[in-house]
Write an enzyme that holds these catalytic residues in place. Sequence first.
Site, mmCIF file in Angstrom:
data_model
loop_
_atom_site.group_PDB
_atom_site.id
_atom_site.type_symbol
_atom_site.label_atom_id
_atom_site.label_comp_id
_atom_site.label_asym_id
_atom_site.label_seq_id
_atom_site.Cartn_x
_atom_site.Cartn_y
_atom_site.Cartn_z
ATOM 1 N N ASP A 1 -13.312 2.200 -10.506
ATOM 2 C CA ASP A 1 -14.105 1.843 -11.685
ATOM 3 C C ASP A 1 -13.722 2.697 -12.876
ATOM 4 O O ASP A 1 -13.714 2.213 -14.015
ATOM 5 C CB ASP A 1 -15.599 1.969 -11.383
ATOM 6 C CG ASP A 1 -16.142 0.729 -10.697
ATOM 7 O OD1 ASP A 1 -15.895 -0.376 -11.194
ATOM 8 O OD2 ASP A 1 -16.792 0.860 -9.656
ATOM 9 N N HIS B 1 -21.206 -1.863 -2.261
ATOM 10 C CA HIS B 1 -20.200 -2.901 -2.084
ATOM 11 C C HIS B 1 -20.065 -3.358 -0.634
ATOM 12 O O HIS B 1 -19.566 -4.455 -0.386
ATOM 13 C CB HIS B 1 -18.842 -2.417 -2.605
ATOM 14 C CG HIS B 1 -18.811 -2.216 -4.081
ATOM 15 N ND1 HIS B 1 -19.077 -3.223 -4.981
ATOM 16 C CD2 HIS B 1 -18.553 -1.122 -4.832
ATOM 17 C CE1 HIS B 1 -18.988 -2.754 -6.219
ATOM 18 N NE2 HIS B 1 -18.672 -1.485 -6.160
ATOM 19 N N GLU C 1 -18.077 7.234 -13.433
ATOM 20 C CA GLU C 1 -17.061 6.188 -13.284
ATOM 21 C C GLU C 1 -16.901 5.330 -14.533
ATOM 22 O O GLU C 1 -16.272 4.276 -14.484
ATOM 23 C CB GLU C 1 -17.377 5.305 -12.069
ATOM 24 C CG GLU C 1 -18.815 4.817 -12.001
ATOM 25 C CD GLU C 1 -19.170 4.171 -10.667
ATOM 26 O OE1 GLU C 1 -18.252 3.827 -9.902
ATOM 27 O OE2 GLU C 1 -20.366 4.003 -10.391
ATOM 28 N N ARG D 1 -24.799 5.497 -0.160
ATOM 29 C CA ARG D 1 -24.727 5.068 -1.555
ATOM 30 C C ARG D 1 -25.632 3.866 -1.752
ATOM 31 O O ARG D 1 -25.531 2.870 -1.037
ATOM 32 C CB ARG D 1 -23.301 4.710 -1.955
ATOM 33 C CG ARG D 1 -23.211 4.262 -3.411
ATOM 34 C CD ARG D 1 -21.794 4.229 -3.945
ATOM 35 N NE ARG D 1 -20.999 3.134 -3.404
ATOM 36 C CZ ARG D 1 -19.797 2.775 -3.873
ATOM 37 N NH1 ARG D 1 -19.267 3.444 -4.896
ATOM 38 N NH2 ARG D 1 -19.122 1.789 -3.330
#
Length: 259
Positions: A180, A50, A154, A75
């Site tokens: 999430d 993100h 998630e 990530r």
Amino acid sequence: MATQTVLSSLADRLAKGDTIVSAWCGLPEPGIAGLLARANFDAVTLDMQHGPITLGEVIRAVPLINAAGKPALARIAVGEFQNVSRLFDAGVSGVIAPMINTMDDARTFAAYSKYPPMGERSWGSYGGLGASGLDQNGYLREANRFSLSFAMIETREAMAILDDILALDGIDAVFVGPSDLSIALSGGKQVNALSGEVDQAIRHIIARASAAGKPVAIYAQSGERAKAFLDMGAKLVTVMSDSAFLRSAADAALKLVGR
């Protein structure tokens, strides 16, 4: 076994049952990660899912983090398993893979994370080899132990196969994404990482992971939530983000001058 280095320190500490508090970085400036690595965090996590930070910027940030004596985690974006080995080659100590919703996802992630015979990672380490303090064959023998794979839990799909993910060789830990998870548990009706339903699910994940002998990591949107997750039994928490730190510090300073 090799002596502890910055590259193996994360695995060594988690194996001892220590708790780890990590910064979270998504801004596309490697120097920010290097700056936070010199704060009193145990590690720094770089977010390519993100955050606007790119693979090249992450690779440039890793030596700055390691030079401060801290392990780096990163990530990947959803499904970008081809970057897992590249990140370990660059010298990260852990890779987090989001949306691990099937056993095929988990097996693919594990394969890219580990050298044979456990996985299919190919040879080409440069930053990781240097940071390990080992020769080539020493690194080959040890890397599967200290190059940690974190499968994100998630979704309802991931929760349903949690025990199978935890049992898979090559998956070292799970990482919870509370926001999430809240969307999934509410059927897409809300984002509420603070809900009681999310906390109940997190406690379940921690209990199952503890039974499997694997640690749980969680993203925390505040210091208070980070402490709560540690109290629940999480072993690694990432606290807020570089942009959130910047906003909160600016707000605090402006409040003092009446703005």
